[in-house]
Design a protein around this motif. Structure first.
Motif, short mmCIF file in Angstrom:
data_model
loop_
_atom_site.label_atom_id
_atom_site.label_comp_id
_atom_site.label_asym_id
_atom_site.label_seq_id
_atom_site.Cartn_x
_atom_site.Cartn_y
_atom_site.Cartn_z
N THR A 225 10.02 -11.20 -0.48
CA THR A 225 10.39 -10.46 0.72
C THR A 225 11.51 -9.51 0.36
OG1 THR A 225 12.02 -12.13 1.27
CG2 THR A 225 9.86 -12.37 2.28
N ALA A 226 11.82 -8.57 1.28
CA ALA A 226 12.91 -7.62 1.02
C ALA A 226 14.22 -8.39 0.85
CB ALA A 226 13.02 -6.63 2.17
N ALA B 238 6.62 -8.98 -4.94
CA ALA B 238 6.47 -8.83 -3.49
C ALA B 238 5.25 -7.99 -3.15
CB ALA B 238 7.72 -8.20 -2.90
N THR B 239 4.95 -6.98 -3.96
CA THR B 239 3.79 -6.13 -3.69
C THR B 239 2.54 -6.66 -4.39
OG1 THR B 239 4.53 -4.73 -5.50
CG2 THR B 239 5.11 -4.04 -3.28
N VAL C 50 14.39 -10.30 -2.51
CA VAL C 50 14.69 -9.46 -3.68
C VAL C 50 16.16 -9.09 -3.70
CG1 VAL C 50 14.19 -7.27 -4.80
CG2 VAL C 50 12.34 -8.59 -3.82
N SER C 51 16.72 -8.77 -2.52
CA SER C 51 18.13 -8.38 -2.50
C SER C 51 19.01 -9.56 -2.90
CB SER C 51 18.52 -7.84 -1.13
OG SER C 51 18.93 -8.88 -0.28
N LEU D 57 10.14 -6.78 -6.88
CA LEU D 57 9.27 -5.92 -6.06
C LEU D 57 7.83 -5.98 -6.53
CD1 LEU D 57 11.31 -2.77 -5.15
CD2 LEU D 57 10.01 -4.25 -3.63
N ALA E 161 15.30 -6.31 -9.65
CA ALA E 161 14.70 -5.63 -8.49
C ALA E 161 13.27 -5.20 -8.81
CB ALA E 161 15.55 -4.42 -8.12
N GLU E 162 13.05 -4.72 -10.03
CA GLU E 162 11.72 -4.23 -10.39
C GLU E 162 10.71 -5.37 -10.37
OE1 GLU E 162 11.64 -2.48 -14.20
OE2 GLU E 162 9.81 -1.33 -13.82
#
Lengths: 159, 267
Positions: free
Chosen positions: B234-235, B132-133, B238-239, B129, B125-126
């Motif tokens: 994207t959200a 993604a950012t 990542v999930s 993200l 997740a880290e």
């Protein structure tokens, strides 16, 4: 979080992990007494070793004095040659007898050393134990028992 | 009619081929990624504080769940084992049973599964993200390799943490088993430890357990890192990547465990 705190926690974690590995080795695996110490090697030939395995204990008077180092089959004499590693602290006379016993009724098998005590010289590195007794095979024992029973029944009936 | 059927069959085959090529492409990416991580590993030891920080997050923060589960696993093993062993009149063998199952199998495997759930997901997740950012792209802009700065320290942290966690798991599990077997059930204290010490071998059991946990550590961490690095930015991406980390790590651990056990247990 501050760097020193993180360092401290990681240090504690690493120390605890190392201690756990060490603890497993000492307390669970009993590393201290099993393999260290000087040994000498002798061999013994058996006609039948039953279920004896490498690393099985060698006992004399119930005390573990060594381990079975290896087992191989001699194709000339058709015997099993068992290599025993014995502790240097315990010398045995040359007329020692090696037997294969079973711990408990169905437990693992081990080598028992019995001393006749008639000879003065001791076993040396590479010596061969001459007097041996084979493992007891349960089926053999039962069939012997049945034969002996069958042999004595008629005499009982004739009385 | 016949040609219509033919195109349908061709479409199905094309679908299979497309999936296969996609998977192979991904696998190739994963291998290249692993190669890069190893290539840049020097960096994570030259700047050791990065690795230590990650050991804190993957290792120290996983301690609670590992220790509590180990305690309960050990206690349940002792209860269940005693129940069966006493039917054969050999309840003293409970120590061997608990120690061998923990050191050989449960220690490394359960730790790896918990590690994948606790630390692997966090890593994925880290990094997902970060991607993604666009933090990873920003690093590249500043000529800082994200693999050297972000990925490699996490990899080595996981590889170092796993064996330590597994050893702690086995040790605490044995303690839990001891607490149930000796004070609670009333197995003889001396028999418990002496049977255990007579039958657990250092080379065959303990070292093999440590080897297993190192391999699981490499597999779990590498899967988590790759899924994070490969996640769509994207959200949802990542999930999905986080889910895939848990599923793939668990399957990899169980499969690797079987393969390694089959090599280790043969005489």
């Amino acid at each position: 979080m501050e760097r020193t705190t993180i360092d401290l926690w990681v240090g504690i974690f690493a120390a605890a992990g190392m201690a756990a590995i060490l603890g497993l080795a000492m307390k669970v695996g009993n590393l201290t007494s099993s393999s260290v110490g000087e040994t000498y090697t002798v061999t013994a030939a058996f006609e039948n070793i039953g279920g004896l395995k490498a690393r099985a204990p060698v006992k004399s008077a119930g005390v573990v004095v060594g381990r079975v180092d290896g087992i191989r089959f001699d194709s000339k004499t058709f015997e099993a040659v068992v290599t025993l590693k014995l502790d240097k602290r315990y010398p045995f006379p040359t007329d020692t007898e090696a037997n294969i016993y079973t711990a408990g009724l169905l437990g693992e098998q081990y080598v028992g050393l019995e001393i006749a005590g008639l000879e003065d010289s001791n076993l040396k590195e590479g010596d061969k134990i001459k007097r041996t007794q084979d493992a007891v095979v349960l089926e053999k024992m039962i069939s012997q028992f049945l034969y002996s029973k069958a042999a004595e029944t008629p005499t009982d009936a004739s009385k | 009619m016949f040609s219509g059927l033919l195109t349908k069959v061709a479409n199905v085959l094309r679908g299979i081929g497309h999936k296969l090529v996609d998977q192979l492409w991904r696998f190739g990416g994963a291998v290249r990624f692993s190669g890069y991580v190893l290539l840049y590993s020097g960096e994570s030891f030259r700047r050791l504080h990065l690795t230590i920080r990650e050991i804190y997050f993957t290792g120290v923060m996983s301690l609670i769940i590992i220790l509590v589960s180990a305690f309960f696993v050990g206690m349940v093993l002792a209860l269940q084992g005693y129940n069966t062993l006493q039917k054969y009149g050999s309840s003293e063998a409970i120590g061997v049973l608990v120690a061998l199952s923990l050191v050989r199998e449960l220690g490394p495997v359960v730790t790896a599964l918990l590690f994948a759930g606790r630390a692997g997901t966090a890593i994925t997740a880290e990094i997902g993200l970060m991607k993604a950012t666009e933090q990873l792209s920003a690093m590249e802009m500043m000529a800082v390799s994200p693999i050297a700065r972000v990925v490699a320290p996490r990899f080595w942290a996981g590889v170092i943490s796993m064996p330590l966690l597994a050893a702690l798991f086995s040790m605490v599990g044995v303690l839990g088993g001891y607490l149930v077997a000796v004070p609670l059930i009333g197995v003889d204290n001396g028999a418990f430890w002496s049977q255990m010490q007579a039958n657990v071998d250092f080379r065959e059991d303990i070292v093999n357990g440590v080897i297993k946990s190192v391999v699981f550590g490499v597999a779990c961490t590498m899967i988590a890192l790759f899924e994070g690095f490969d996640a769509p930015p994207t959200a949802e991406g990542v999930s999905r990547a986080t889910t895939r980390t848990v599923v793939n790590s668990s399957l990899a651990v169980l499969a690797l465990d079987f393969i390694m056990t089959s090599f280790m247990i043969n005489p």
